[in-house]
Scaffold this motif. Structure first.
Motif, PDB file in Angstrom:
ATOM      1  N   LEU A  87       7.485  11.297  -6.852  1.00 45.29           N
ATOM      2  CA  LEU A  87       8.188  12.158  -5.991  1.00 45.29           C
ATOM      3  C   LEU A  87       8.467  11.219  -4.543  1.00 45.29           C
ATOM      4  O   LEU A  87       9.709  11.430  -4.088  1.00 45.29           O
ATOM      5  CB  LEU A  87       7.134  13.429  -5.420  1.00 45.29           C
ATOM      6  N   HIS A  88       7.740  10.276  -4.121  1.00 44.64           N
ATOM      7  CA  HIS A  88       8.011   9.603  -3.075  1.00 44.64           C
ATOM      8  C   HIS A  88       8.088   8.093  -3.158  1.00 44.64           C
ATOM      9  O   HIS A  88       7.324   7.500  -2.090  1.00 44.64           O
ATOM     10  CB  HIS A  88       6.988  10.044  -1.915  1.00 44.64           C
ATOM     11  N   TYR A  89       8.419   7.506  -4.309  1.00 40.44           N
ATOM     12  CA  TYR A  89       7.983   6.155  -4.335  1.00 40.44           C
ATOM     13  C   TYR A  89       8.795   5.098  -3.231  1.00 40.44           C
ATOM     14  O   TYR A  89       8.126   4.332  -2.534  1.00 40.44           O
ATOM     15  CB  TYR A  89       8.718   5.681  -5.581  1.00 40.44           C
ATOM     16  N   LYS A  90       9.847   5.448  -2.964  1.00 36.44           N
ATOM     17  CA  LYS A  90      10.395   4.490  -1.849  1.00 36.44           C
ATOM     18  C   LYS A  90       9.849   4.782  -0.412  1.00 36.44           C
ATOM     19  O   LYS A  90       9.826   3.887   0.369  1.00 36.44           O
ATOM     20  CB  LYS A  90      11.907   4.868  -1.707  1.00 36.44           C
ATOM     21  N   LYS A  91       9.541   5.636  -0.178  1.00 37.44           N
ATOM     22  CA  LYS A  91       8.891   6.035   1.093  1.00 37.44           C
ATOM     23  C   LYS A  91       7.349   5.487   1.033  1.00 37.44           C
ATOM     24  O   LYS A  91       6.855   5.215   2.209  1.00 37.44           O
ATOM     25  CB  LYS A  91       8.581   7.774   1.505  1.00 37.44           C
ATOM     26  N   ILE A  92       6.800   5.623   0.125  1.00 38.20           N
ATOM     27  CA  ILE A  92       5.341   4.806   0.038  1.00 38.20           C
ATOM     28  C   ILE A  92       5.480   3.448   0.195  1.00 38.20           C
ATOM     29  O   ILE A  92       4.615   2.826   0.880  1.00 38.20           O
ATOM     30  CB  ILE A  92       4.636   5.279  -1.317  1.00 38.20           C
ATOM     31  N   VAL A  93       6.291   2.825  -0.542  1.00 36.30           N
ATOM     32  CA  VAL A  93       6.113   1.340  -0.505  1.00 36.30           C
ATOM     33  C   VAL A  93       7.129   0.338   0.510  1.00 36.30           C
ATOM     34  O   VAL A  93       6.962  -0.314   0.836  1.00 36.30           O
ATOM     35  CB  VAL A  93       6.805   0.883  -2.070  1.00 36.30           C
ATOM     36  N   LYS A  94       7.789   1.399   1.404  1.00 33.99           N
ATOM     37  CA  LYS A  94       8.555   0.921   2.456  1.00 33.99           C
ATOM     38  C   LYS A  94       7.528   1.010   3.884  1.00 33.99           C
ATOM     39  O   LYS A  94       7.028   1.702   4.223  1.00 33.99           O
ATOM     40  CB  LYS A  94       9.532   1.938   2.880  1.00 33.99           C
ATOM     41  N   ASN A  95       7.467  -0.382   4.336  1.00 33.05           N
ATOM     42  CA  ASN A  95       6.762  -0.533   5.528  1.00 33.05           C
ATOM     43  C   ASN A  95       7.412  -1.663   6.170  1.00 33.05           C
ATOM     44  O   ASN A  95       8.309  -2.137   6.032  1.00 33.05           O
ATOM     45  CB  ASN A  95       5.149  -0.660   5.252  1.00 33.05           C
ATOM     46  N   GLY A  96       6.618  -1.985   7.364  1.00 35.75           N
ATOM     47  CA  GLY A  96       7.238  -2.811   8.338  1.00 35.75           C
ATOM     48  C   GLY A  96       7.251  -4.194   7.673  1.00 35.75           C
ATOM     49  O   GLY A  96       7.867  -5.376   8.214  1.00 35.75           O
ATOM     50  N   VAL A  97       6.137  -4.788   6.769  1.00 37.41           N
ATOM     51  CA  VAL A  97       5.996  -5.914   6.092  1.00 37.41           C
ATOM     52  C   VAL A  97       6.911  -6.076   5.056  1.00 37.41           C
ATOM     53  O   VAL A  97       7.636  -7.343   4.943  1.00 37.41           O
ATOM     54  CB  VAL A  97       4.532  -6.212   5.814  1.00 37.41           C
ATOM     55  N   TRP A 107       6.663  -3.816  -5.283  1.00 36.43           N
ATOM     56  CA  TRP A 107       6.865  -2.837  -5.930  1.00 36.43           C
ATOM     57  C   TRP A 107       5.756  -1.717  -6.488  1.00 36.43           C
ATOM     58  O   TRP A 107       5.880  -0.817  -7.093  1.00 36.43           O
ATOM     59  CB  TRP A 107       7.534  -3.411  -7.496  1.00 36.43           C
ATOM     60  N   PHE A 108       4.597  -2.089  -6.048  1.00 37.28           N
ATOM     61  CA  PHE A 108       3.423  -1.325  -6.203  1.00 37.28           C
ATOM     62  C   PHE A 108       2.762  -0.874  -4.937  1.00 37.28           C
ATOM     63  O   PHE A 108       2.579  -1.745  -3.774  1.00 37.28           O
ATOM     64  CB  PHE A 108       2.177  -2.083  -7.162  1.00 37.28           C
ATOM     65  N   PRO A 109       2.456   0.130  -4.656  1.00 39.88           N
ATOM     66  CA  PRO A 109       1.934   0.770  -3.236  1.00 39.88           C
ATOM     67  C   PRO A 109       0.944   0.189  -2.850  1.00 39.88           C
ATOM     68  O   PRO A 109       0.206   0.003  -3.951  1.00 39.88           O
ATOM     69  CB  PRO A 109       1.978   2.254  -3.369  1.00 39.88           C
ATOM     70  N   SER A 110       0.597  -0.171  -1.610  1.00 38.52           N
ATOM     71  CA  SER A 110      -0.520  -0.939  -1.411  1.00 38.52           C
ATOM     72  C   SER A 110      -1.081  -0.347  -0.107  1.00 38.52           C
ATOM     73  O   SER A 110      -0.540   0.683   0.476  1.00 38.52           O
ATOM     74  CB  SER A 110      -0.129  -2.479  -1.038  1.00 38.52           C
ATOM     75  N   VAL A 111      -2.288  -0.765   0.258  1.00 40.19           N
ATOM     76  CA  VAL A 111      -2.865  -0.353   1.528  1.00 40.19           C
ATOM     77  C   VAL A 111      -2.145  -0.647   2.809  1.00 40.19           C
ATOM     78  O   VAL A 111      -2.013   0.254   3.557  1.00 40.19           O
ATOM     79  CB  VAL A 111      -4.147  -0.898   1.794  1.00 40.19           C
ATOM     80  N   SER A 112      -1.293  -1.686   2.600  1.00 43.60           N
ATOM     81  CA  SER A 112      -0.504  -1.828   3.728  1.00 43.60           C
ATOM     82  C   SER A 112       0.676  -0.881   4.057  1.00 43.60           C
ATOM     83  O   SER A 112       1.234  -0.772   5.184  1.00 43.60           O
ATOM     84  CB  SER A 112       0.216  -3.552   3.668  1.00 43.60           C
ATOM     85  N   ALA A 113       0.916  -0.291   2.992  1.00 41.02           N
ATOM     86  CA  ALA A 113       2.001   0.719   3.166  1.00 41.02           C
ATOM     87  C   ALA A 113       1.334   1.841   3.840  1.00 41.02           C
ATOM     88  O   ALA A 113       2.317   2.728   4.471  1.00 41.02           O
ATOM     89  CB  ALA A 113       2.427   1.165   1.669  1.00 41.02           C
ATOM     90  N   THR A 114       0.189   2.095   4.050  1.00 40.91           N
ATOM     91  CA  THR A 114      -0.254   3.202   4.785  1.00 40.91           C
ATOM     92  C   THR A 114      -0.593   2.886   6.226  1.00 40.91           C
ATOM     93  O   THR A 114      -1.044   3.816   6.997  1.00 40.91           O
ATOM     94  CB  THR A 114      -1.580   3.851   4.067  1.00 40.91           C
ATOM     95  N   CYS A 115      -0.729   1.639   6.570  1.00 42.08           N
ATOM     96  CA  CYS A 115      -1.189   1.261   7.994  1.00 42.08           C
ATOM     97  C   CYS A 115      -0.055   1.523   8.981  1.00 42.08           C
ATOM     98  O   CYS A 115       1.221   1.008   8.806  1.00 42.08           O
ATOM     99  CB  CYS A 115      -1.690  -0.221   7.906  1.00 42.08           C
ATOM    100  N   VAL A 116      -0.336   1.824  10.165  1.00 41.23           N
ATOM    101  CA  VAL A 116       0.507   2.064  11.378  1.00 41.23           C
ATOM    102  C   VAL A 116       0.298   0.730  12.391  1.00 41.23           C
ATOM    103  O   VAL A 116      -0.786   0.743  12.729  1.00 41.23           O
ATOM    104  CB  VAL A 116       0.403   3.418  11.742  1.00 41.23           C
ATOM    105  N   LEU A 117       1.289   0.116  12.542  1.00 39.71           N
ATOM    106  CA  LEU A 117       1.009  -0.883  13.358  1.00 39.71           C
ATOM    107  C   LEU A 117       1.484  -0.728  14.642  1.00 39.71           C
ATOM    108  O   LEU A 117       2.440  -0.157  14.998  1.00 39.71           O
ATOM    109  CB  LEU A 117       1.692  -2.252  12.745  1.00 39.71           C
TER     110      LEU A 117
END
Length: 73
Positions: free
Chosen positions: A46-56, A63-73
């Protein structure tokens, strides 16, 4: 009548259900894995691009969601 206890003389026997601690641990582990992987699959569907998009790293590189995708810097 023979074979049937009368209402006044019948006794209830309390039955207890027991589980071993190892079976509780195994059931808990399977339920935890099921909950985690179902949340991962539903989130990816449902939210693939939102999960894998982050500042790094963005969508094409990571291409695979990681822990860094959930970190707020």
């Amino acid at each position: 009548m023979p074979g049937k206890p009368s209402g006044q003389n019948s006794k209830r026997v309390a039955r207890t259900v027991t589980f071993t601690a190892s079976s509780v641990a195994v059931v808990h582990t399977y339920l935890a894995f099921t909950a985690f992987f179902s949340a991962l699959v539903i989130g990816c569907l449902l939210h693939y691009k939102k999960i894998v998009k982050n500042g790094v790293a963005g969508f094409p590189q990571e291409w695979f969601p990681s822990v860094s995708a959930t970190c707020v810097l």
